[in-house]
Design an enzyme around this catalytic site. Structure first.
Site, short mmCIF file in Angstrom:
data_model
loop_
_atom_site.label_atom_id
_atom_site.label_comp_id
_atom_site.label_asym_id
_atom_site.label_seq_id
_atom_site.Cartn_x
_atom_site.Cartn_y
_atom_site.Cartn_z
N HIS A 167 0.83 -1.23 0.00
CA HIS A 167 0.00 0.00 0.00
C HIS A 167 0.86 1.26 0.00
O HIS A 167 0.44 2.31 0.48
CB HIS A 167 -0.95 0.04 1.20
CG HIS A 167 -1.70 -1.23 1.43
ND1 HIS A 167 -2.91 -1.51 0.83
CD2 HIS A 167 -1.39 -2.34 2.16
CE1 HIS A 167 -3.32 -2.70 1.20
NE2 HIS A 167 -2.40 -3.23 2.00
N SER A 288 16.50 21.05 -16.74
CA SER A 288 15.37 21.90 -17.09
C SER A 288 15.90 23.16 -17.73
O SER A 288 16.96 23.67 -17.34
CB SER A 288 14.57 22.25 -15.84
OG SER A 288 13.83 23.43 -16.05
N LYS A 294 17.55 21.38 -11.58
CA LYS A 294 16.80 20.14 -11.86
C LYS A 294 17.64 19.03 -12.46
O LYS A 294 18.54 19.25 -13.27
CB LYS A 294 15.68 20.45 -12.85
CG LYS A 294 14.56 21.26 -12.24
CD LYS A 294 13.73 20.41 -11.32
CE LYS A 294 12.31 20.31 -11.87
NZ LYS A 294 11.50 19.47 -10.99
#
Ligand code: ARG
Length: 469
Positions: A167, A288, A294
Site C-alpha cells: 500500500h 530543465s 533540476k
C-alpha cells in the site's frame, strides 16, 4: 474564393489495373497507400519471393532460366534498397508491388511470372510473420541483457536493506537485491511469452494464395522450410486472415511494457527528493531549461509513458481484427503500424531501463534509515512472541499492536521502547527481544525459499543466472 483545381486522373495501376478504365481518385490513392509503413518488410518480402521462385522452378512451374533471372533480379533489388538507392513509389501502393515493379524494370518479362500461384494476401501474411519473428529474435537478447543488469546489481546489493512496502506504506524490511530480483522474474516470463508467440507464429502462409489455395502443383513444405518455418499453415483461409500472431506479439509487448513501467515508476519514486534511495546517472537524466537545479528522470518517465503506447497498440489491432469476416480484407493493412511502433518502443524501453539500472547509485544509508522507521519490524516482534513465548499469532499481533501504539505516543521506534514499557503489556518479554527489532536482523531472518535474506538472495542470483543467461 478560388475554385479547387480538379485533381489529375491517375493512370490505372500497372499490376492490377487491367479491368480499370481510369486510375484511382487522388484520395483513394492516399487512403490505400501503405509503402511508407510496409517498406520495413522489404527484406522479408524479398526472402519470401526468393523461396517462392526457387520452389516454382523445382516444381517445373517456372523455367530454370526465368527463375534464375528472378533470383538475380531480387538480389539486385535488395542491394538497391539496402544501399538507399531504391526509389519507393506511392503509386505502387505497398512493398510487394514496389519490389515486383522494380524487378520488372530490371529483368523484364520473367518478373511477371513470379506472382504465379501466390497472392499479396499470402505474401503479406508471410512477410509479417517473418518480420515479427525477427523482432522477437532481436528483443530476446535485449531482455536478457536487462536481466543481466538487474542480476549484477542484485548480487552487489544482496545485503542492502530497504523498506519493503505494501500500500506504499512501510511493511517489512527487504533487501534491494531481492527487490531487483523480482524484476528478473518478470522479465523472464516476458521472454517466455515472446518465445511462446514465436513458436505459435512459425507456420508459413505462403501458397495459400488469395484465400483458397492454388491449382498449381506447388510444394508448400519446401517454401516453409526454406523460410525457417516449422511447416505450412494448414488452412488457406486461416493462413491469409489470421493475425493472432501479431496480437499475441502485442499482448506480450504490452505486458512487458507494464513491467518496465512499474520499475520506471519505482525509479521515479526512489530518485525523488523525498526518498533519495538512488541517484540516476547524468547519462539517464535531463536538465530543465528554466530551473537550473533540476535533474529529471526523463528516461524512466518515458518508459512509463511508452507503456501506454504498447497497451494502445494491442487494443488497436484487436479492434481492427475483431469484426472481419474471412478471409482477407484491406482493414488488415492497419495491422502493421501498431506492431512496428510497439517493437520500436519496447526496444527503446528495454535498453533505457538496462542503462538506468547499470548506472544507478544506491544510497544505502538512506534506504536503511527508511527501513528502520515506520515500525517495519512489528511482524518480527509478533513472530518473537509466538516463537519464544508460545503466544498464538493472533494474540501476538494484538500485543504488538499495543506496543506500536505506545512507541508512537513516545515518538520512538520499537527498538526505542524500554523493557518496562514492553512488560507493562506482556510481562514475560525479556531483553532478547531487541535482537529481532533491527531492520538488518529482520531481513536476515527471512530465510524461507524465495525470501529476502541476503543468503537467499545470493543463492537466487546464482540460480537465476543458470535459468536465464
Ligand atoms: N498492402 C496490403 C496489406 O498490407 C497487402 C495485401 C493486399 N491484398 C489485397 N488483396 N489488396 O495488407
Amino acid at each position: 474564393m478560388t475554385a479547387k483545381p480538379k485533381p489529375a486522373k491517375m493512370p490505372a495501376n500497372p499490376l492490377w489495373g487491367g479491368r480499370f478504365a481510369t486510375g484511382p481518385a487522388e484520395i483513394m490513392a492516399r487512403i490505400n497507400v501503405s509503402i511508407d509503413v510496409d517498406r520495413r518488410l522489404y527484406a522479408q518480402d524479398i526472402a519470401a519471393s526468393r523461396a517462392h521462385a526457387a520452389m516454382l522452378a523445382r516444381q517445373g512451374i517456372l523455367k530454370p532460366a526465368d527463375a534464375e533471372a528472378i533470383l538475380g533480379g531480387l538480389d539486385r533489388v535488395l542491394a538497391e534498397i539496402e544501399s538507399g538507392n531504391f526509389v519507393f513509389k506511392a503509386e505502387l501502393e505497398d512493398i510487394h508491388m514496389n519490389v515486383e515493379a522494380r524487378l520488372a524494370e530490371l529483368i523484364g518479362e520473367p518478373a511477371g511470372r513470379l506472382h504465379t500461384a501466390r497472392s499479396r494476401n499470402d505474401q503479406v501474411a508471410t512477410d509479417f510473420r517473418l518480420w515479427i519473428r525477427d523482432a522477437i529474435d532481436a528483443l530476446d537478447p535485449a531482455l536478457k541483457d536487462l536481466q543481466l543488469a538487474l542480476l549484477d546489481r542484485a548480487e552487489e546489493h544482496a545485503a542492502t536493506i530497504m523498506p519493503g512496502l505494501t500500500h506504499l506504506q512501510p511493511a517489512q524490511p527487504v533487501t534491494f537485491g531481492h527487490h531487483l530480483l523480482a524484476y528478473v522474474e518478470m522479465v523472464g516470463r516476458d521472454r517466455g511469452r515472446f518465445a511462446d508467440c514465436r513458436t505459435r507464429l512459425n507456420e508459413c502462409p505462403l501458397g495459400a494464395a488469395a484465400l483458397a489455395g492454388t491449382s498449381f502443383p506447388i510444394d508448400r513444405d519446401a517454401t516453409a522450410t526454406a523460410l525457417g518455418f516449422d511447416g505450412p499453415a494448414a488452412n488457406s483461409l486461416d493462413a491469409v486472415s489470421a493475425r493472432d500472431f501479431a496480437i499475441e506479439f502485442l499482448a506480450a509487448s504490452a505486458i512487458a511494457g507494464t513491467h518496465l513501467s512499474r520499475l520506471a515508476e519505482e525509479l521515479i519514486l526512489w530518485v525523488s527528493d523525498r526518498w533519495r534511495f538512488v541517484t540516476l546517472s547524468d547519462a539517464f537524466t535531463t536538465g530543465s531549461s528554466i530551473m537550473p537545479q533540476k535533474r529529471n528522470p526523463d528516461a524512466a518517465e518515458l518508459v512509463r509513458g511508452k507503456s501506454g503506447r504498447l497497451i494502445g497498440a494491442l487494443h488497436q489491432l484487436l479492434i481492427v481484427i475483431k469484426g472481419l469476416p474471412l478471409a482477407y480484407a484491406k482493414d488488415m493493412q492497419e495491422d502493421k503500424p501498431p506492431v512496428f511502433d510497439a517493437a520500436d518502443s519496447l526496444g527503446l524501453c528495454v535498453a533505457a531501463t538496462a542503462g538506468m539500472i547499470r548506472d544507478l547509485r544506491v544510497n544505502a544509508a538512506v534506504m536503511l534509515e527508511a527501513a528502520a522507521g515506520g515500525f517495519a519490524t512489528a511482524t518480527d516482534l509478533a513472530d518473537w512472541l509466538v516463537r519464544v513465548l508460545g503466544l498464538p499469532f493472533r494474540q501476538a499481533h494484538h500485543v504488538t499492536g499495543q506496543l506500536v501504539h505506545i512507541a508512537e505516543k513516545r515518538g520512538v521506534d520499537l527498538v526505542g521502547l524500554s523493557l518496562e514499557d514492553m512488560r507493562a503489556i506482556e510481562p514475560r518479554i525479556d531483553e532478547t527481544v531487541f535482537s529481532v527489532l533491527t531492520a538488518e536482523r529482520s531481513a536476515a531472518s527471512r530465510t524461507s525459499f524465495g525470501g529476502t535474506a541476503p543468503q537467499r538472495v545470493h543463492e537466487a542470483v546464482q540460480a537465476a543466472r543458470r535459468r536465464f543467461l
